[in-house]
Design a protein around this motif. Sequence first.
Motif, PDB file in Angstrom:
ATOM      1  N   ALA A   6      36.709  32.556  44.013  1.00  0.00           N
ATOM      2  CA  ALA A   6      35.325  32.410  44.458  1.00  0.00           C
ATOM      3  C   ALA A   6      35.249  32.433  45.986  1.00  0.00           C
TER       4      ALA A   6
ATOM      5  N   SER B 268      38.066  35.715  36.493  1.00  0.00           N
ATOM      6  CA  SER B 268      37.642  35.640  37.892  1.00  0.00           C
ATOM      7  C   SER B 268      37.993  36.921  38.636  1.00  0.00           C
TER       8      SER B 268
ATOM      9  N   GLU C 143      28.957  25.098  44.973  1.00  0.00           N
ATOM     10  CA  GLU C 143      29.255  26.265  45.802  1.00  0.00           C
ATOM     11  C   GLU C 143      28.819  26.033  47.248  1.00  0.00           C
TER      12      GLU C 143
ATOM     13  N   THR D  98      28.947  33.982  43.631  1.00  0.00           N
ATOM     14  CA  THR D  98      29.734  32.880  43.079  1.00  0.00           C
ATOM     15  C   THR D  98      28.856  31.823  42.421  1.00  0.00           C
TER      16      THR D  98
ATOM     17  N   HIS E 266      29.677  30.689  38.702  1.00  0.00           N
ATOM     18  CA  HIS E 266      29.905  29.272  38.414  1.00  0.00           C
ATOM     19  C   HIS E 266      28.936  28.774  37.339  1.00  0.00           C
TER      20      HIS E 266
ATOM     21  N   TRP F 114      35.424  39.597  40.347  1.00  0.00           N
ATOM     22  CA  TRP F 114      35.592  40.005  41.740  1.00  0.00           C
ATOM     23  C   TRP F 114      35.614  41.525  41.853  1.00  0.00           C
TER      24      TRP F 114
END
Length: 371
Positions: free
Chosen positions: A217, A273, A160, A230, A234, A277
């Motif tokens: 992400a 994902s 990241e 993120t 992850h 979010w």
Amino acid sequence: MALAVFLGFYLLSQVLIAIAYLVPIGVQRGPEGLEDLLAKLSEGALDPTDPLVLSMSLVSLVVLLPAIMLSTKVARLGPYGLLSSIRLRVRWGWLGWCLLPLLVLGIAMFLLQSWGMFAFDGGLHWNTAAIGQSTVSVQTLTVTILLVVLLVPFQAAAEEYVFRGFLMQTIGSWIPVRVVSTVVAVGVSTVLFAVLHVPNGYNIWGILDVGSFGLVAAVIVLRTGGLEATVLQHALNNIMIFVLQAPGWSEIDLSGEGSQGSPGGFLVTLASSLLYWGLVELVAHWRRLDRRFPGQEAPRFRGPVPPWAGGRRWLRPGGPGWSGAPALGHGSVTSGDPAREPVPVGAGAGAGAGASAATPVEKSGGVGPRP
């Protein structure tokens, strides 16, 4: 400069890691042991059923984290926390609140990833008819899970910081137009994130899977102003996959075509994902997250304009110049004792830095602390 330092540090670390692993194996097992390890690395560098191979692969990725931080510091791009968030540090409070959407995501991912792995006839147990029996010992499984729990969070953070931190900030800073720079930064970082997973043997669906994860992400980073959310996502994603595959089920081929990507896997990653979010957005709105932090506002002069300043208060508060301002120590704000040096009402007009120590100025309506 930062990129050169990063690549140099990373390549040197890979050589040292290889020596640290290969030399002991060569001494204990000889050439056959080295050939066996190299063959396993080429077949599946992230094989969760082999702790040695998995640890070597994870450690080689974990070193990306100190490498990228050191490179930004050496290149004098900013403090170590430059890549973390708009606050130039990890926002630990916000990181804690992100655990709420992460919990929801974890439950959803576990149900989806483990679908068909459990049977409920007469109780909850592994569905050995579909997945077969475990092919690793309890000792190996325990070591693998410990490695995953200890190393994967740092591996996820490293990726990241490199892709959603360094690359996005660097590429975005090269383009003056904000909208264009944002689109290009997100696009380039996402494409590179997906392309660098090609050596893992992913097919087109696997690349789309990784790319969709990276794209969402990147948007989350932009929307929250930091990497905290993120990094957690992850880490959870990788831990979940490694732990479920660690037993090495005899009926599940970890090197087959289906394991390298599928339309269903791509849709699951995209949906999870997007769900994460949305949940992060809700928590950010609920907690009134400070998504933009341009800096603290300078103290404002609120007293009457002194005669020597000239101009008018709103149209020309600075007047034609400050040449008539009192010299330091002659009725201006000083570092001495305010009680011994009374300050006129307008004397602090050009001395915002020292106004916080001058009580008379605050009382008389001059430069005061920000409410």
